[in-house]
Design an enzyme around this catalytic site. Structure first.
Site, mmCIF file in Angstrom:
data_model
loop_
_atom_site.group_PDB
_atom_site.id
_atom_site.type_symbol
_atom_site.label_atom_id
_atom_site.label_comp_id
_atom_site.label_asym_id
_atom_site.label_seq_id
_atom_site.Cartn_x
_atom_site.Cartn_y
_atom_site.Cartn_z
ATOM 1 N N ARG A 1 -14.072 -18.327 53.211
ATOM 2 C CA ARG A 1 -14.094 -18.149 51.758
ATOM 3 C C ARG A 1 -13.918 -16.682 51.365
ATOM 4 N NH1 ARG A 1 -12.185 -21.689 49.375
ATOM 5 N NH2 ARG A 1 -12.984 -20.802 47.445
ATOM 6 N N ILE A 2 -14.679 -15.791 51.989
ATOM 7 C CA ILE A 2 -14.579 -14.383 51.621
ATOM 8 C C ILE A 2 -13.312 -13.765 52.193
ATOM 9 C CG2 ILE A 2 -15.658 -12.103 51.821
ATOM 10 C CD1 ILE A 2 -16.996 -14.059 49.829
ATOM 11 N N ARG B 1 -12.052 -14.613 70.191
ATOM 12 C CA ARG B 1 -13.486 -14.690 69.913
ATOM 13 C C ARG B 1 -14.193 -13.342 70.048
ATOM 14 N NH1 ARG B 1 -15.602 -19.785 69.561
ATOM 15 N NH2 ARG B 1 -14.209 -21.503 70.139
ATOM 16 N N CYS C 1 -23.250 -10.561 47.708
ATOM 17 C CA CYS C 1 -22.725 -10.754 46.356
ATOM 18 C C CYS C 1 -23.845 -10.620 45.329
ATOM 19 C CB CYS C 1 -22.040 -12.112 46.236
ATOM 20 S SG CYS C 1 -23.063 -13.521 46.752
ATOM 21 N N THR C 2 -25.038 -11.075 45.681
ATOM 22 C CA THR C 2 -26.162 -11.025 44.746
ATOM 23 C C THR C 2 -26.656 -9.599 44.544
ATOM 24 O OG1 THR C 2 -26.794 -13.271 45.401
ATOM 25 C CG2 THR C 2 -28.449 -11.960 44.249
ATOM 26 N N THR D 1 -22.987 -22.728 49.181
ATOM 27 C CA THR D 1 -22.059 -22.040 50.078
ATOM 28 C C THR D 1 -21.964 -22.810 51.392
ATOM 29 O OG1 THR D 1 -23.721 -20.662 51.178
ATOM 30 C CG2 THR D 1 -22.786 -19.825 49.101
ATOM 31 N N ARG E 1 -32.200 -26.180 52.921
ATOM 32 C CA ARG E 1 -30.740 -26.083 53.011
ATOM 33 C C ARG E 1 -30.154 -27.219 53.836
ATOM 34 N NH1 ARG E 1 -28.599 -19.841 52.770
ATOM 35 N NH2 ARG E 1 -30.359 -18.967 51.632
ATOM 36 N N GLY F 1 -32.536 -12.044 50.239
ATOM 37 C CA GLY F 1 -33.000 -10.679 50.483
ATOM 38 C C GLY F 1 -32.405 -9.700 49.504
ATOM 39 N N ASN G 1 -19.405 -15.190 42.718
ATOM 40 C CA ASN G 1 -19.892 -14.767 44.022
ATOM 41 C C ASN G 1 -18.809 -14.721 45.098
ATOM 42 O OD1 ASN G 1 -20.936 -17.668 43.198
ATOM 43 N ND2 ASN G 1 -20.399 -17.811 45.368
#
Length: 335
Positions: free
Chosen positions: A12-13, A78, A152-153, A182, A197, A211, A315
């Protein structure tokens, strides 16, 4: 000349960073490393359920992506230390897998030939955490090779917390992020280390931890120990908000608080902090490039010194644009 960027982790990012870079002439993505094949990467880049179809020509040539006629080399390695960043001319790596958040792990990109690494998440033992608009002036090219772009927060909270603290002084505060689900959650009930979750993301309001409030002290040391908070994951795929309730060092009115935030949004923090007096909802902020947009209609003051401020953020898109801005900033200040 644009700084050459490699993206490790095209999720996503990673894909949103790519999209943001297409609109920034100072940043050019030249390579991508992901364990998925190029055809799937091209498909997910071009078609996005949240942000819509990419306004670009996307194709595949062998194992590589071709976007608007430019070839982006694709690998599926990897071990970051075994990547070919040096040969590919990559100067800055965006580490967006979510796995290599410890400095020692992220620094393997340096072994592979990159000059700097930006971790698109909170990190451990990083050289510095930077929130654009708040503390980018602390960047030191000689000493900072592995940089965290925070979360993002934190990118939403820190800019307006800085304004409140600079203008009025923050004594203490509690924040809640009402956050879209997410990939760290489950679509249907399945095991997860966090019991909450583990529950179906699109069916529940899920209290969980963040956090972000404590992390503000990494970019605003003067607020260390003064902020804390939690999160509510909600059944929306994108766009979130921060709800901060803080006790200030002086008495204020809601009008004075909004005036200070509006001044910052139109001044030093333009492009980082937005300000809206419209009665909008989360969907209206999908694709918004700001780190944070104040919902001025929601500002409240009680007994003079207790203030409540709500700020919206995309976000995905807002955060990814800051990653690209940070890459451009680092390139300007020195690699």
């Amino acid at each position: 000349m644009a700084v050459k960027v490699g993206i490790n982790g095209f999720g996503r990012i990673g894909r949103n960073v790519f999209r943001a870079a297409l609109n920034n002439p100072e940043v050019e993505v030249v390579a991508v490393n992901d364990l998925t094949d190029a055809n799937m990467l091209a498909h997910l880049l071009q078609y996005d359920s949240v942000h819509g179809k990419l306004d670009a020509e996307v194709s595949v040539d062998g194992n590589n992506l071709v976007v608007n006629g430019k070839t982006i080399e694709v690998s599926a390695e990897r071990d970051p230390a075994k990547l070919s960043w040096g040969k590919q001319g990559v100067e800055i790596v965006v580490e967006s897998t979510g796995f290599f958040t410890k400095r020692a792990d992220a620094a393997k990109h340096l072994e592979a030939g990159a000059k700097k690494v930006i971790i698109s998440a909170p990190a451990n033992e990083e050289d510095i955490t930077i929130v654009m608009g708040v503390n980018e002036d602390k960047y030191d090219a000689a000493n900072h090779d592995v940089i965290s772009n925070a979360s993002c927060t934190t990118n939403c909270l820190a800019p307006f917390a800085k304004v409140l603290n600079d203008k009025f002084g923050i004594k203490r505060g509690m924040m809640t992020t009402v956050h879209s689900y997410t990939n760290d959650q489950q679509i249907l009930d399945l095991p997860h280390k966090d019991y909450r979750r583990a529950r179906a993301a699109a069916e529940n309001i899920i209290p969980t931890s963040t956090g972000a409030a404590k992390a503000v002290s990494l970019v605003l040391p003067e607020l260390k120990g003064k902020l804390n908070g939690g999160a509510m994951r909600v059944p929306t795929p994108n766009v979130s908000l921060v709800d901060l309730v803080a006790e200030l060092n002086q008495e204020v009115t809601a009008e004075e608080v909004n005036a200070a935030l509006k001044e910052a949004a139109e001044g030093d923090l333009k492009g980082i902090l937005g300000y809206s007096e419209e009665p909008l909802v989360s969907g209206d902020y999908n694709g918004n490039k700001n780190s944070s947009t104040i919902d001025a209609l929601s500002t409240m003051v009680m007994e003079g010194s207790m203030v409540k401020v709500i700020s919206w953020y995309d976000n995905e898109s807002g955060y990814s644009n800051r990653v690209v801005d940070l890459a451009a900033y680092i390139a300007k200040k020195g690699l």
